[in-house]
Enzyme design. Structure first.
Site, PDB file in Angstrom:
ATOM      1  N   TRP A  66       6.371  18.324  16.478  1.00 50.97           N
ATOM      2  CA  TRP A  66       5.987  18.950  15.203  1.00 50.97           C
ATOM      3  C   TRP A  66       6.834  20.164  14.880  1.00 50.97           C
ATOM      4  O   TRP A  66       7.245  20.347  13.738  1.00 50.97           O
ATOM      5  CB  TRP A  66       4.490  19.281  15.176  1.00 50.97           C
ATOM      6  CG  TRP A  66       3.675  18.071  14.861  1.00 50.97           C
ATOM      7  CD1 TRP A  66       2.792  17.436  15.687  1.00 50.97           C
ATOM      8  CD2 TRP A  66       3.678  17.305  13.642  1.00 50.97           C
ATOM      9  NE1 TRP A  66       2.269  16.340  15.060  1.00 50.97           N
ATOM     10  CE2 TRP A  66       2.787  16.228  13.812  1.00 50.97           C
ATOM     11  CE3 TRP A  66       4.365  17.423  12.435  1.00 50.97           C
ATOM     12  CZ2 TRP A  66       2.545  15.277  12.804  1.00 50.97           C
ATOM     13  CZ3 TRP A  66       4.127  16.477  11.435  1.00 50.97           C
ATOM     14  CH2 TRP A  66       3.230  15.424  11.618  1.00 50.97           C
TER      15      TRP A  66
ATOM     16  N   LYS B  24      -7.635  17.871  11.087  1.00 49.36           N
ATOM     17  CA  LYS B  24      -7.913  17.705  12.511  1.00 49.36           C
ATOM     18  C   LYS B  24      -9.178  18.428  12.951  1.00 49.36           C
ATOM     19  O   LYS B  24     -10.051  17.811  13.548  1.00 49.36           O
ATOM     20  CB  LYS B  24      -6.715  18.153  13.336  1.00 49.36           C
ATOM     21  CG  LYS B  24      -5.627  17.081  13.328  1.00 49.36           C
ATOM     22  CD  LYS B  24      -4.276  17.572  12.913  1.00 49.36           C
ATOM     23  CE  LYS B  24      -3.321  16.398  12.719  1.00 49.36           C
ATOM     24  NZ  LYS B  24      -1.958  16.833  12.497  1.00 49.36           N
TER      25      LYS B  24
ATOM     26  N   ASP C 249       2.147  27.320  12.991  1.00 47.80           N
ATOM     27  CA  ASP C 249       1.575  26.039  12.587  1.00 47.80           C
ATOM     28  C   ASP C 249       0.410  25.757  13.539  1.00 47.80           C
ATOM     29  O   ASP C 249       0.607  25.399  14.692  1.00 47.80           O
ATOM     30  CB  ASP C 249       2.627  24.929  12.679  1.00 47.80           C
ATOM     31  CG  ASP C 249       2.051  23.544  12.356  1.00 47.80           C
ATOM     32  OD1 ASP C 249       0.846  23.450  12.056  1.00 47.80           O
ATOM     33  OD2 ASP C 249       2.819  22.565  12.408  1.00 47.80           O
TER      34      ASP C 249
HETATM   35  C1  LIG Z   1      -0.794  16.830  11.849  1.00 48.38           C
HETATM   36  C2  LIG Z   1       0.133  17.946  11.986  1.00 48.38           C
HETATM   37  C3  LIG Z   1       1.013  18.321  10.944  1.00 48.38           C
HETATM   38  C4  LIG Z   1       1.179  17.516   9.681  1.00 48.38           C
HETATM   39  O1  LIG Z   1       0.227  17.684   8.755  1.00 48.38           O
HETATM   40  P1  LIG Z   1       0.279  16.838   7.384  1.00 48.38           P
HETATM   41  O2  LIG Z   1      -1.013  17.202   6.773  1.00 48.38           O
HETATM   42  O3  LIG Z   1       0.419  15.396   7.747  1.00 48.38           O
HETATM   43  O4  LIG Z   1       1.464  17.313   6.618  1.00 48.38           O
HETATM   44  C5  LIG Z   1       1.808  19.431  11.143  1.00 48.38           C
HETATM   45  N1  LIG Z   1       1.774  20.121  12.282  1.00 48.38           N
HETATM   46  C6  LIG Z   1       0.963  19.786  13.299  1.00 48.38           C
HETATM   47  C7  LIG Z   1       0.949  20.606  14.542  1.00 48.38           C
HETATM   48  C8  LIG Z   1       0.123  18.686  13.184  1.00 48.38           C
HETATM   49  O5  LIG Z   1      -0.679  18.347  14.202  1.00 48.38           O
END
Ligand SMILES: *Cc1c(COP(=O)(O)O)cnc(C)c1O
Length: 399
Positions: free
Chosen positions: A124, A223, A197
């Site tokens: 990611w 999530k 993030d």
């Molecule tokens: C799922 C995830 C993303 C992506 O998110 P989207 O909503 O699909 O753009 C980005 N960073 C991490 C760490 C993730 O787990």
């Protein structure tokens, strides 16, 4: 395409199906995301949708007094749950985590030539720099091993001190690498703010906003705090107002803050769901309780793996690697990845209602299965999984 990637067999469990046989009374969803909401929250959401004397936020004008009050209540709850200081703005934005991969440099690098350090600890954060480098002069410090795996966090000594910001991913959802606390880079004399993030670990541990010099903190909702379609973005106020003139309005923090987060139509229903999640977290005992549950759930799975004498294994296994083990996403394989046995495991677990252990990611199928233990996965769900894994192992060993 999907079927090809999953192999020739058409058994639903091997196509990544999340629907077990109808005889199963309870689905246990260990998917890396989107994830389930906790059962209590599912009920609150359903109640709100069906209410006949008060319109659900799904149907509310985003500028109505009813919605404005839902929005401010939700932000107050987030502030309380995450203990966000007054020096930060909270925004709900569109575009998911990916939207922030470009929104961050577009908001912090007015000319697009400014330097930014990206700490790459997995797939990611790698994706974040791939997108971000189009709008800044990205400098990468990566911990990728020679065999393309990740088993450590990059050394923060490689950071370019002239960076506008330092981007990191606090939980690598695919690789299962987590920083249980954000670093304090000021100890190394680094003044650039952190951009975090936290898409897959938000609300599972405390954030030291000031000590860790957090500038921007973002998380897609799907999530731990809701469902797809909304992204939480917490921005330190002094960083607002220096966007690149090419920054699209929907991604521009200053435009959205100035408009009270209603520059365009906000994802009304998603905001309310995030609010219900925050209320649930507080009712359960807040962030400390969430962290202790995450520790408890993940320990059950790791303990089984570690005591399985190699029947199960997980990529982070040495003493120092273990400190980075993710509590959210546990990658594992069985019998060194034996294809037949793995497929057998997937079919049998699916038949018992255990789903989401092997899903397709933007990065392909991957070597490992993965158990994701977000808030929507209860301790009881986790015990159910561990019990299944234990029985499966015993059967193979006795064979
Ligand atoms: C799922 C995830 C993303 C992506 O998110 P989207 O909503 O699909 O753009 C980005 N960073 C991490 C760490 C993730 O787990």
């Amino acid at each position: 395409m999907q079927e090809e990637a999953f192999g020739i067999s058409k058994h639903p469990a091997l196509t990544g199906s999340l629907t077990p046989p109808s005889s199963v009374s309870r689905i246990r969803n260990f998917s890396p995301g989107p994830a389930c909401l906790p059962q209590e929250v599912q009920h609150s959401v359903a109640k709100r949708c069906l209410s006949t004397n008060q319109l659900s936020s799904m149907y509310l004008s985003h500028r109505s007094p009813e919605f404005i009050s839902i929005l401010s209540r939700t932000k107050n709850l987030i502030k309380k749950v995450l203990e966000i200081p007054d020096s930060y703005e909270i925004l709900f934005v569109h575009g998911g985590g990916h939207g922030q991969f470009c929104a961050v440099p577009l908001n912090l690098c007015p000319t697009g030539e400014e330097k930014a350090t990206y700490l790459v600890s997995g797939t990611w954060s790698h994706r974040a720099v791939d997108e971000g480098k189009r709008y800044c002069d990205a400098f990468v410090v990566s911990s990728k091993n020679n065999d393309d795996t990740f088993t450590s966090f990059p050394s923060t000594f490689g950071i370019d001190p002239k960076s506008k910001y330092i981007h990191l991913c606090s939980n690598e959802t695919v690789n299962g690498i987590e920083l249980h606390r954000l670093p304090k880079l000021s100890n190394q004399g680094i003044r650039a703010p952190l951009v975090v993030d936290a898409s897959s670990d938000v609300t599972t541990k405390p954030i030291r906003w000031i000590e860790s010099n957090v500038g921007i903190f973002y998380a897609c909702a799907s999530k731990n705090i809701g469902h797809p379609g909304i992204t939480l973005c917490v921005i330190r106020k002094d960083l607002i107002g220096q966007s690149n003139p090419i920054c699209p309005g929907v991604l521009d923090y200053s435009k959205n803050v100035a408009a009270g987060n209603l520059w365009n139509t906000i994802a009304t229903f998603n905001v309310e769901v995030v609010g219900l999640m925050m209320k649930w977290i507080l009712d359960q005992g807040g962030i400390e309780e969430m962290e202790s549950r995450s520790i408890q759930k993940s320990r059950l799975v790791y303990d089984l793996i570690d005591s399985s004498r190699g029947f199960y294994n997980t990529p982070l296994s040495s003493e120092s690697e273990r400190t980075l083990r993710s509590r959210m996403n546990i990658p594992f394989e069985l019998a060194n990845g034996d294809t037949d046995l793995t497929e057998h495991f997937l079919k049998e677990s699916w038949e018992q209602g255990i789903v989401g252990l092997r899903t397709l990611t933007p990065f392909g199928l991957g070597r490992y299965l993965r158990a994701s233990l977000y808030h929507g996965v209860s301790l009881e769900d986790t015990e159910f999984l561990v019990e299944f894994m234990t029985k499966f192992m015993r059967k193979q060993i006795l064979h």
